[in-house]
Every structure is written in structure tokens, then in C-alpha cells.
Scaffold this motif. Structure first.
Motif, mmCIF file in Angstrom:
data_model
loop_
_atom_site.group_PDB
_atom_site.id
_atom_site.type_symbol
_atom_site.label_atom_id
_atom_site.label_comp_id
_atom_site.label_asym_id
_atom_site.label_seq_id
_atom_site.Cartn_x
_atom_site.Cartn_y
_atom_site.Cartn_z
ATOM 1 N N ALA A 1 0.704 -1.134 0.108
ATOM 2 C CA ALA A 1 -0.089 -0.008 0.012
ATOM 3 C C ALA A 1 0.973 1.069 0.217
ATOM 4 O O ALA A 1 1.866 1.504 0.954
ATOM 5 N N GLY A 2 0.565 2.158 -0.982
ATOM 6 C CA GLY A 2 1.126 3.512 -0.867
ATOM 7 C C GLY A 2 2.685 3.294 -1.684
ATOM 8 O O GLY A 2 3.468 4.357 -1.660
ATOM 9 N N SER A 3 3.219 2.189 -2.240
ATOM 10 C CA SER A 3 4.599 2.123 -2.626
ATOM 11 C C SER A 3 4.538 2.268 -4.154
ATOM 12 O O SER A 3 3.414 2.319 -4.720
ATOM 13 N N GLU A 4 5.434 3.020 -4.621
ATOM 14 C CA GLU A 4 5.576 3.466 -6.121
ATOM 15 C C GLU A 4 6.395 2.376 -6.582
ATOM 16 O O GLU A 4 7.648 2.202 -6.266
ATOM 17 N N VAL A 5 6.107 2.186 -7.798
ATOM 18 C CA VAL A 5 6.741 1.097 -8.732
ATOM 19 C C VAL A 5 7.787 1.881 -9.522
ATOM 20 O O VAL A 5 7.257 2.747 -10.379
ATOM 21 N N ILE A 6 9.148 1.660 -9.522
ATOM 22 C CA ILE A 6 9.847 2.521 -10.566
ATOM 23 C C ILE A 6 9.838 1.660 -11.835
ATOM 24 O O ILE A 6 10.045 2.401 -12.789
ATOM 25 N N GLY A 7 10.372 0.411 -11.950
ATOM 26 C CA GLY A 7 10.262 -0.479 -12.995
ATOM 27 C C GLY A 7 9.410 -1.564 -12.924
ATOM 28 O O GLY A 7 9.211 -2.207 -12.140
ATOM 29 N N LYS A 8 9.135 -1.758 -14.064
ATOM 30 C CA LYS A 8 7.783 -2.892 -14.052
ATOM 31 C C LYS A 8 7.999 -3.955 -15.210
ATOM 32 O O LYS A 8 7.518 -4.586 -15.970
ATOM 33 N N LYS A 9 9.480 -3.929 -15.645
ATOM 34 C CA LYS A 9 9.830 -4.847 -16.678
ATOM 35 C C LYS A 9 9.466 -6.532 -16.373
ATOM 36 O O LYS A 9 9.071 -7.086 -17.200
ATOM 37 N N TYR A 10 9.833 -6.935 -15.020
ATOM 38 C CA TYR A 10 9.563 -8.085 -14.876
ATOM 39 C C TYR A 10 8.525 -8.319 -13.683
ATOM 40 O O TYR A 10 8.881 -7.813 -12.231
ATOM 41 N N ASP A 11 7.300 -8.796 -13.768
ATOM 42 C CA ASP A 11 6.425 -8.839 -12.627
ATOM 43 C C ASP A 11 6.414 -9.983 -11.787
ATOM 44 O O ASP A 11 6.068 -11.048 -12.465
ATOM 45 N N LEU A 12 6.655 -10.007 -10.599
ATOM 46 C CA LEU A 12 6.745 -11.103 -9.773
ATOM 47 C C LEU A 12 5.644 -11.281 -8.990
ATOM 48 O O LEU A 12 5.535 -12.247 -8.236
ATOM 49 N N GLU A 13 4.898 -10.277 -8.473
ATOM 50 C CA GLU A 13 3.935 -10.298 -7.817
ATOM 51 C C GLU A 13 2.926 -11.591 -7.739
ATOM 52 O O GLU A 13 2.824 -12.367 -6.683
ATOM 53 N N ASN A 14 2.510 -11.880 -9.003
ATOM 54 C CA ASN A 14 1.300 -13.060 -8.809
ATOM 55 C C ASN A 14 2.054 -14.437 -8.259
ATOM 56 O O ASN A 14 1.541 -14.941 -7.509
ATOM 57 N N VAL A 15 3.131 -14.745 -8.975
ATOM 58 C CA VAL A 15 4.020 -15.883 -8.502
ATOM 59 C C VAL A 15 4.101 -15.886 -6.972
ATOM 60 O O VAL A 15 3.975 -16.930 -6.068
ATOM 61 N N LEU A 16 4.809 -14.696 -6.392
ATOM 62 C CA LEU A 16 5.220 -14.522 -5.056
ATOM 63 C C LEU A 16 4.085 -14.620 -3.964
ATOM 64 O O LEU A 16 4.080 -15.443 -2.980
ATOM 65 N N VAL A 17 2.734 -14.176 -4.536
ATOM 66 C CA VAL A 17 1.636 -14.214 -3.656
ATOM 67 C C VAL A 17 1.157 -15.571 -3.612
ATOM 68 O O VAL A 17 0.765 -16.119 -2.418
ATOM 69 N N ILE A 18 1.030 -16.381 -4.905
ATOM 70 C CA ILE A 18 0.717 -17.713 -4.759
ATOM 71 C C ILE A 18 1.680 -18.679 -4.047
ATOM 72 O O ILE A 18 1.226 -19.366 -3.031
ATOM 73 N N LEU A 19 2.806 -18.185 -3.998
ATOM 74 C CA LEU A 19 3.773 -19.033 -3.292
ATOM 75 C C LEU A 19 3.727 -18.770 -1.617
ATOM 76 O O LEU A 19 3.734 -19.417 -0.618
ATOM 77 N N LEU A 20 3.419 -17.488 -1.403
ATOM 78 C CA LEU A 20 2.904 -17.016 0.124
ATOM 79 C C LEU A 20 2.064 -17.816 0.582
ATOM 80 O O LEU A 20 1.857 -18.343 1.880
ATOM 81 N N GLY A 21 0.940 -17.797 -0.241
ATOM 82 C CA GLY A 21 -0.294 -18.844 0.229
ATOM 83 C C GLY A 21 0.017 -20.239 0.454
ATOM 84 O O GLY A 21 -0.536 -20.884 1.419
ATOM 85 N N LYS A 22 0.888 -20.690 -0.452
ATOM 86 C CA LYS A 22 1.326 -22.156 -0.131
ATOM 87 C C LYS A 22 1.892 -22.154 0.946
ATOM 88 O O LYS A 22 1.847 -23.392 1.661
#
Length: 433
Positions: free
Chosen positions: A110-131
Motif C-alpha cells: 500500500a502506498g508504494s511506488e513502482v519504479i520499473g515494471k519490466k519483470y512482474d513477480l507479484e502473482n507468483v510470490l503471492v501464490i507461493l506465500l499462500g502455499k
């Protein structure tokens, strides 16, 4: 790491979690290579369902529940109804934790600013966090509801095991917070390897500890079986000895009756009186000293009573009519044999004038009451609040013998007390009659 490979590994971890979850509630139908086949079939089924039904949420959930239920029914010995209930619970846990992990991600970013968006890891990391959270929850469920073999690990050891998934959750959450987007493919690969490596190490550590627990359980059960066989052998040996003695007595009685008949014919009444008195004296010594109207209890108690007499042990008993005991014969043998073997061995190590063994075995007020009190000289060792050894018999036999007695008491919903004071060891139990 490609999206396809990442998806396969994520599904594989989800399938392994399903396997661990369902094994908490039943025993395996098959062992060996068949388990691998079952796992591969489920992996393929979940992968196809995830790919082909991604556009229809409800249909996908129904198919997933069906796949998990069929796997559970195939993998462990439970009814199809119970397998569907467990599958629904497992899928509900997956969805709930997936929602939780996305909520955590929103809070972290929340509130974080993204500087570069070339490689998106969010979806995979969120899934791994859930597992990782799913794996943690399954370990907690396994500890609370799992088989008795899990009790080999103490609570402190379980906490140490749980620190690994907790550490994994913290690391992946930190990755989400600081490395959701990266600039280079090398950074992406490094973070993927780190996240998937942590997840994989959780599985490796779990199965390593699980193998150790299973091996310890097998060794423990093997020791118990050896003690039970030993106790059974002693019981039948005592009965056999009594039978052989009875055969000898019968033969002797025939000869004695002939001798008395001869003395009567010759009217040698004085010699006849002396002869009868001599026979009565020997009978008093030969007859069993203890009679509880229970052949197994009689065999064990009389055998130990004679052994105590031979070793100069004062054996004080209190017994009554035990003809209608509800305890199985093999359990009686285990209790009495273990208690009296330990007690007699302990008394033998005492000074001659301090060898005292007291036994109470009565049925009164609807309860079966058994108590053994004996003197001892060697110190009693304790480990984690349990008796380890008295250094009088082999350590493993003594420790397992006591635990075996306690298991039987608990089986009959009884209670027990163990004390040692003033150089006396005391073991008392009460079992509903």
C-alpha cells in the motif's frame, strides 16, 4: 524460470499439501510406487483443470473438489463421503488462504511506488506465500489431529519444526514488499530460485523428520511386541510348570494312598499318623499360596511369590475374588509381569533385611485397584518427567514396560500414580471394573 515451469511446481506443492492433509485422517491403502502414481495422476488432473477452466470459477471449484476427493479415497482408507468432506475443507482452506495472501500483499504494498515494471513477480510470490501458509496450517492440523505416532515429537520439537515454514512466510512476504518488480531476468531467476527453494526445503525437512518419526515408531512398537511376547511366554511357562507339578502330585498321591492302605491293613496306626502328618506338611509347602479365582493372575502371582521367597523378599499381598475381571488376559499379563519383574529385580539389589514387596490387586466399589510398592537401592532416573530407568534392568525394557502399562490403563479409561520416596517405589492404578 518460465510461467509453465512455475505453474507446474506450484501445483505440485499444492498436491503434496493435499497428500499430507489427507494422511492425517486415515491410513494408506497402498505403499511404495503406487503412491507416486497417485500423486502424478492428481498433478495432471489439477494442472488440466487449472488451464482449461480458468474462465469459470464455480465449475473449476467443483472439479477441483472432485479431483481431491477421488485422490483421497484412492490414497487412504476412508469412505467416499468422508473423502468429499475433507476435499471441500481442503479446497476451502486453499481459497481462504489465497484471499488472505492477496490481502497481505495489498497491505505490504500500500502506498508504494513502482519504479520499473519490466519483470512482474507479484502473482507468483503471492501464490507461493499462500502455499507456505497452507503448509503451516496443515502441520498444525497434523499435530492436533494426527495419529499417535506424532506424539513422539515433543511440543518443543514441533515448535522448532514450525519455525521453518514461518521463516519461509516472512522471507516471501519480504520479497513481495521489496522485490515485486525487478529490472533484469537474472534478478528474476535469483528471486524465483530463492522462493521456490524455500518452499522445496520445507517439504524436504518435513519428510526427513517424518521418516525419523516413523522409524522411531517402528522401533518403539517392536520393543513393545518383544516385551509382550516375553510376558506371554512367562505366563504360559508358569501355567505349564503348574500343570507338570500337578501331574507329579497325582502320581505321588497314588503311591501314598497305597502306602496308607498297607499301613491300615497291618494296623500300624502310629506309623500311619506320622506318615499322614508328613504328607500334610509337604502339601502346605507345595500348594499355591495365592488363589484369586483367576487362573492367569494366580499363575503370575504364585510364580513371583515363589521367586520372592527364594530371594529372601518379604512379599505382602492383598487380593480378593478376581473371577470376573473385565481386563483382557494379555493386558493383565503385561501389567503384572512388568510391575513385578521390576519390583523383584529392585528388591534383589537391596540389603537382605530391606527386601520388601507389597502388592494390592482387588476389585471393590466397581473399580479394579492395583498397587505395587517395593524397596530399591539404585537411584531412579527421570527424563522429561517420565521414568527412564532404575539401572536395575535394561534401560529400554524398563522405559517401554512402564509406557506399555500406561497405555493399557488409558485404554480402559483408568488413572495412575507413580511415586518414589523413602527408598520405596510406588505404582498405583485404578481401572473402572
Amino acid at each position: 524460470m518460465s510461467d509453465l515451469v512455475a505453474e507446474i511446481w506450484i501445483i505440485f506443492f499444492e498436491v503434496l499439501c493435499c497428500k499430507i492433509f489427507c494422511e492425517t485422517f486415515g491410513k494408506l491403502r497402498d505403499k511404495g510406487w503406487m503412491n507416486g502414481v497417485q500423486l502424478i495422476v492428481l498433478e495432471c488432473g489439477v494442472f488440466i483443470a487449472a488451464r482449461e477452466m480458468s474462465g469459470s470459477f464455480l465449475v473449476k471449484q467443483v472439479v477441483m473438489v472432485s479431483l481431491f476427493a477421488l485422490y483421497m479415497f484412492w490414497h487412504i482408507k476412508i469412505s467416499i463421503k468422508k473423502s468429499f468432506i475433507l476435499a471441500v475443507l481442503y479446497q476451502a482452506m486453499l481459497l481462504s488462504i489465497e484471499y488472505l495472501s492477496y490481502s497481505i500483499n495489498i497491505e505490504l504494498c500500500a502506498g508504494s511506488e513502482v519504479i520499473g515494471k519490466k519483470y512482474d513477480l507479484e502473482n507468483v510470490l503471492v501464490i507461493l506465500l499462500g502455499k507456505a501458509i497452507v503448509f503451516f496450517c496443515i502441520l498444525v492440523i497434523k499435530k492436533q489431529l494426527g495419529e499417535k505416532s506424532t506424539e513422539i515429537l515433543a511440543d518443543a520439537e514441533w515448535l522448532k519444526l514450525l519455525t521453518f515454514p514461518v521463516f519461509t512466510i516472512i522471507i516471501i512476504a519480504s520479497m513481495l514488499s521489496y522485490f515485486k518488480y525487478v529490472e533484469t531476468s537474472e534478478q528474476t531467476m535469483l528471486l524465483f530460485i530463492g522462493a521456490f527453494g524455500l518452499i522445496g526445503m520445507n517439504i524436504v525437512v518435513f519428510y526427513l523428520i517424518n521418516d525419523i518419526v516413523e522409524r522411531e515408531t517402528q522401533l518403539y512398537e517392536s520393543r513393545i511386541l518383544q516385551l509382550q511376547v516375553k510376558s506371554q511366554a512367562e505366563k504360559y511357562q508358569a501355567i505349564s510348570e503348574n500343570f507338570e507339578k500337578q501331574k507329579k502330585r497325582t502320581h505321588e498321591y497314588k503311591n501314598q494312598m497305597k502306602c496308607m492302605e498297607s499301613l491300615l491293613v497291618k494296623k500300624q496306626y502310629v506309623k500311619l499318623e506320622e506318615y499322614v502328618k508328613g504328607i500334610c506338611g509337604r502339601l502346605d509347602k507345595e500348594l499355591d499360596a495365592i488363589d484369586t479365582n483367576h487362573i492367569i493372575v494366580n499363575a503370575i502371582l504364585n510364580t513371583k511369590y515363589r521367586e520372592a521367597e527364594e530371594n529372601g523378599i518379604v512379599f505382602v499381598l492383598r487380593v480378593n475374588d478376581l473371577s470376573d475381571l473385565r481386563i483382557k488376559d494379555e493386558d493383565i499379563v503385561t501389567i503384572l509381569s512388568n510391575l513385578l519383574i521390576n519390583a523383584v529385580e529392585a528388591c534383589k539389589k537391596c540389603e537382605r533385611n530391606k527386601r520388601i514387596l507389597k502388592l494390592k490387586f482387588v476389585k471393590e466399589d466397581g473399580m479394579i485397584k492395583i498397587g505395587v510398592r517395593n524397596t530399591y537401592s539404585n537411584p531412579i532416573l527421570y527424563e522429561n518427567g517420565e521414568i527412564k530407568s532404575t539401572k536395575l534392568v535394561r534401560t529400554e525394557e524398563h522405559g517401554v514396560g512402564i509406557k506399555n502399562i500406561i497405555e493399557i490403563i488409558e485404554k480402559y479409561d483408568g488413572s495412575y500414580v507413580i511415586k518414589n520416596e523413602n527408598q520405596e517405589f510406588y505404582f498405583s492404578m485404578i481401572i473402572p471394573g
